[in-house]
Design a protein around this motif. Structure first.
Motif, PDB file in Angstrom:
ATOM      1  N   VAL A   9       0.850  -1.184   0.000  1.00  0.00           N
ATOM      2  CA  VAL A   9       0.000   0.000   0.000  1.00  0.00           C
ATOM      3  C   VAL A   9       0.891   1.242   0.000  1.00  0.00           C
ATOM      4  O   VAL A   9       1.862   1.320   0.746  1.00  0.00           O
ATOM      5  CB  VAL A   9      -0.928   0.010   1.240  1.00  0.00           C
ATOM      6  N   GLY A  10       0.593   2.187  -0.876  1.00  0.00           N
ATOM      7  CA  GLY A  10       1.402   3.388  -1.017  1.00  0.00           C
ATOM      8  C   GLY A  10       2.507   3.239  -2.046  1.00  0.00           C
ATOM      9  O   GLY A  10       3.171   4.207  -2.401  1.00  0.00           O
ATOM     10  N   SER A  40      -0.512   3.139  -8.836  1.00  0.00           N
ATOM     11  CA  SER A  40      -0.268   3.356  -7.410  1.00  0.00           C
ATOM     12  C   SER A  40      -1.295   2.556  -6.616  1.00  0.00           C
ATOM     13  O   SER A  40      -2.488   2.635  -6.905  1.00  0.00           O
ATOM     14  CB  SER A  40      -0.422   4.834  -7.051  1.00  0.00           C
ATOM     15  N   VAL A  41      -0.841   1.814  -5.619  1.00  0.00           N
ATOM     16  CA  VAL A  41      -1.756   1.057  -4.766  1.00  0.00           C
ATOM     17  C   VAL A  41      -2.188   1.973  -3.626  1.00  0.00           C
ATOM     18  O   VAL A  41      -1.368   2.459  -2.861  1.00  0.00           O
ATOM     19  CB  VAL A  41      -1.093  -0.226  -4.220  1.00  0.00           C
ATOM     20  N   VAL A  42      -3.498   2.225  -3.530  1.00  0.00           N
ATOM     21  CA  VAL A  42      -4.041   3.140  -2.535  1.00  0.00           C
ATOM     22  C   VAL A  42      -4.472   2.401  -1.277  1.00  0.00           C
ATOM     23  O   VAL A  42      -4.178   2.830  -0.159  1.00  0.00           O
ATOM     24  CB  VAL A  42      -5.245   3.920  -3.128  1.00  0.00           C
ATOM     25  N   LYS A  43      -5.174   1.280  -1.451  1.00  0.00           N
ATOM     26  CA  LYS A  43      -5.737   0.571  -0.301  1.00  0.00           C
ATOM     27  C   LYS A  43      -5.980  -0.880  -0.678  1.00  0.00           C
ATOM     28  O   LYS A  43      -6.290  -1.183  -1.819  1.00  0.00           O
ATOM     29  CB  LYS A  43      -7.048   1.254   0.074  1.00  0.00           C
ATOM     30  N   VAL A  44      -5.834  -1.764   0.305  1.00  0.00           N
ATOM     31  CA  VAL A  44      -6.153  -3.169   0.109  1.00  0.00           C
ATOM     32  C   VAL A  44      -7.168  -3.558   1.182  1.00  0.00           C
ATOM     33  O   VAL A  44      -6.972  -3.261   2.357  1.00  0.00           O
ATOM     34  CB  VAL A  44      -4.894  -4.063   0.211  1.00  0.00           C
ATOM     35  N   ILE A  51      -8.536  -4.604  -4.433  1.00  0.00           N
ATOM     36  CA  ILE A  51      -7.386  -3.730  -4.277  1.00  0.00           C
ATOM     37  C   ILE A  51      -7.742  -2.400  -4.936  1.00  0.00           C
ATOM     38  O   ILE A  51      -8.162  -2.374  -6.089  1.00  0.00           O
ATOM     39  CB  ILE A  51      -6.141  -4.338  -4.955  1.00  0.00           C
ATOM     40  N   GLU A  52      -7.613  -1.303  -4.183  1.00  0.00           N
ATOM     41  CA  GLU A  52      -7.898   0.034  -4.716  1.00  0.00           C
ATOM     42  C   GLU A  52      -6.599   0.583  -5.308  1.00  0.00           C
ATOM     43  O   GLU A  52      -5.574   0.638  -4.622  1.00  0.00           O
ATOM     44  CB  GLU A  52      -8.378   0.969  -3.609  1.00  0.00           C
ATOM     45  N   VAL A  53      -6.639   0.981  -6.578  1.00  0.00           N
ATOM     46  CA  VAL A  53      -5.455   1.515  -7.248  1.00  0.00           C
ATOM     47  C   VAL A  53      -5.800   2.830  -7.935  1.00  0.00           C
ATOM     48  O   VAL A  53      -6.964   3.129  -8.188  1.00  0.00           O
ATOM     49  CB  VAL A  53      -4.887   0.521  -8.294  1.00  0.00           C
TER      50      VAL A  53
END
Length: 74
Positions: A9-10, A40-44, A51-53
């Motif tokens: 994340v990040g 970019s990985v924002v949140k899992v 997975i939020e990207v």
């Protein structure tokens, strides 16, 4: 070879190749994820799915199985 699930994340990654065939690959490409694009990985989610990207300025949710089909540069 690493895939999008390996990015913390990040973290950021550049797409090297898309695996999969037919509808899976088409779904990923319809989201704007193609070779050479930065992700970019924002949140899992707590269980790892989805997975939020962030891709090309858009925030998207990607299923775990689709994330495994996105190979990244090491």
């Amino acid at each position: 070879m690493k895939n999008l699930r390996d990015v913390p994340v990040g973290g950021k990654a550049i797409v090297k190749k898309l695996e999969g065939q037919g509808p899976t690959k088409r779904r990923i490409m319809d989201m704007g994820i193609t070779k050479g694009v930065s992700i970019s990985v924002v949140k899992v989610a707590p269980l790892g799915d989805p997975i939020e990207v962030k891709v090309r300025g858009y925030q998207l949710s990607i299923r775990k199985a689709d994330a495994e089909a996105i190979l990244i540069e090491e």
